[in-house]
Design an enzyme around this catalytic site. Sequence first.
Site, PDB file in Angstrom:
ATOM      1  N   ILE A   1       0.851  -1.192   0.000  1.00 32.21           N
ATOM      2  CA  ILE A   1       0.000   0.000   0.000  1.00 32.21           C
ATOM      3  C   ILE A   1       0.883   1.237   0.000  1.00 32.21           C
ATOM      4  CG2 ILE A   1      -1.830   1.246   1.201  1.00 32.21           C
ATOM      5  CD1 ILE A   1      -2.672  -1.396   2.475  1.00 32.21           C
TER       6      ILE A   1
ATOM      7  N   HIS B   1      -0.490  -1.878  -4.734  1.00 37.38           N
ATOM      8  CA  HIS B   1       0.106  -2.816  -5.674  1.00 37.38           C
ATOM      9  C   HIS B   1      -0.071  -4.235  -5.135  1.00 37.38           C
ATOM     10  CE1 HIS B   1       2.103   0.963  -6.794  1.00 37.38           C
ATOM     11  NE2 HIS B   1       2.212   0.425  -7.991  1.00 37.38           N
TER      12      HIS B   1
ATOM     13  N   ASP C   1       8.334  -0.095   2.987  1.00 38.76           N
ATOM     14  CA  ASP C   1       8.487  -0.523   1.599  1.00 38.76           C
ATOM     15  C   ASP C   1       9.959  -0.594   1.210  1.00 38.76           C
ATOM     16  OD1 ASP C   1       8.582   2.236   1.913  1.00 38.76           O
ATOM     17  OD2 ASP C   1       7.642   2.673  -0.006  1.00 38.76           O
ATOM     18  N   ARG C   2      10.745   0.371   1.686  1.00 37.81           N
ATOM     19  CA  ARG C   2      12.187   0.336   1.424  1.00 37.81           C
ATOM     20  C   ARG C   2      12.837  -0.833   2.165  1.00 37.81           C
ATOM     21  NH1 ARG C   2      14.330   6.304   2.558  1.00 37.81           N
ATOM     22  NH2 ARG C   2      16.350   5.380   1.942  1.00 37.81           N
TER      23      ARG C   2
ATOM     24  N   PHE D   1      -1.229   4.241  -5.137  1.00 36.83           N
ATOM     25  CA  PHE D   1      -1.934   3.012  -5.499  1.00 36.83           C
ATOM     26  C   PHE D   1      -1.683   1.910  -4.474  1.00 36.83           C
ATOM     27  CE2 PHE D   1      -1.196   5.051  -9.654  1.00 36.83           C
ATOM     28  CZ  PHE D   1      -2.465   4.984 -10.211  1.00 36.83           C
TER      29      PHE D   1
END
EC number: 2.7.1.33
Length: 206
Positions: free
Chosen positions: A6, A12, A75-76, A10
């Site tokens: 998230i 994904h 996310d990283r 968007f």
Amino acid sequence: MLLCDIGNTFLHFYHKGRIWKEKPYALTKKKENLPIYYISVNERFERCLLASHPHCVNVNEHIELQTQYVGLGVDRKAACRAIDNGVIIDAGSAITADVMQEGVHIGGYIMPGLEAYRRMYSDISPVLNREIEPGVNLSILPQNTADAISFGVLKSVILMIKNTSRTKKLYFTGGDGKFFARFFENAIYDNTLVFKGMQKVLEKQI
């Protein structure tokens, strides 16, 4: 198992090698017997997912990374978990660079993405409100304003990455990742890095 990343624009999704993105307020209904494991950097969009798919599992707290970096986005972290050595460049709304060495996160930095650069120029002056031209010649100095803007943006990003990577392998991901990867010999484009990192973590957890 269905994986979901998230982001700030968007959601994904990843399932059996297939990746697709959906808008937070127009999510398609997923199979009820298919568990969704997700990471999130956007609480509002996370609520959109949970409203339509209440039986989801947030794995943010399981995405651990050996690093001294404070505030590294999940996310990283997930992308970094996918590799042991190299530099990860996520070229999206922002361009992030993270250096991995023997499974340890050495550090990283954040630059504006191409669209953010364009908006910054337009804020300076309407005359500078130009699209970034990906085909601009980077071998010669520009002779007009439009080319000068594109040259300045692309060259600054490319040289920064080259200075960081040196001889390290480069892993590009994100919407503009494939574009930037072509400027480097030691680069590959892999839009599944985040999901590969999530899978690696989940294999140990479930």
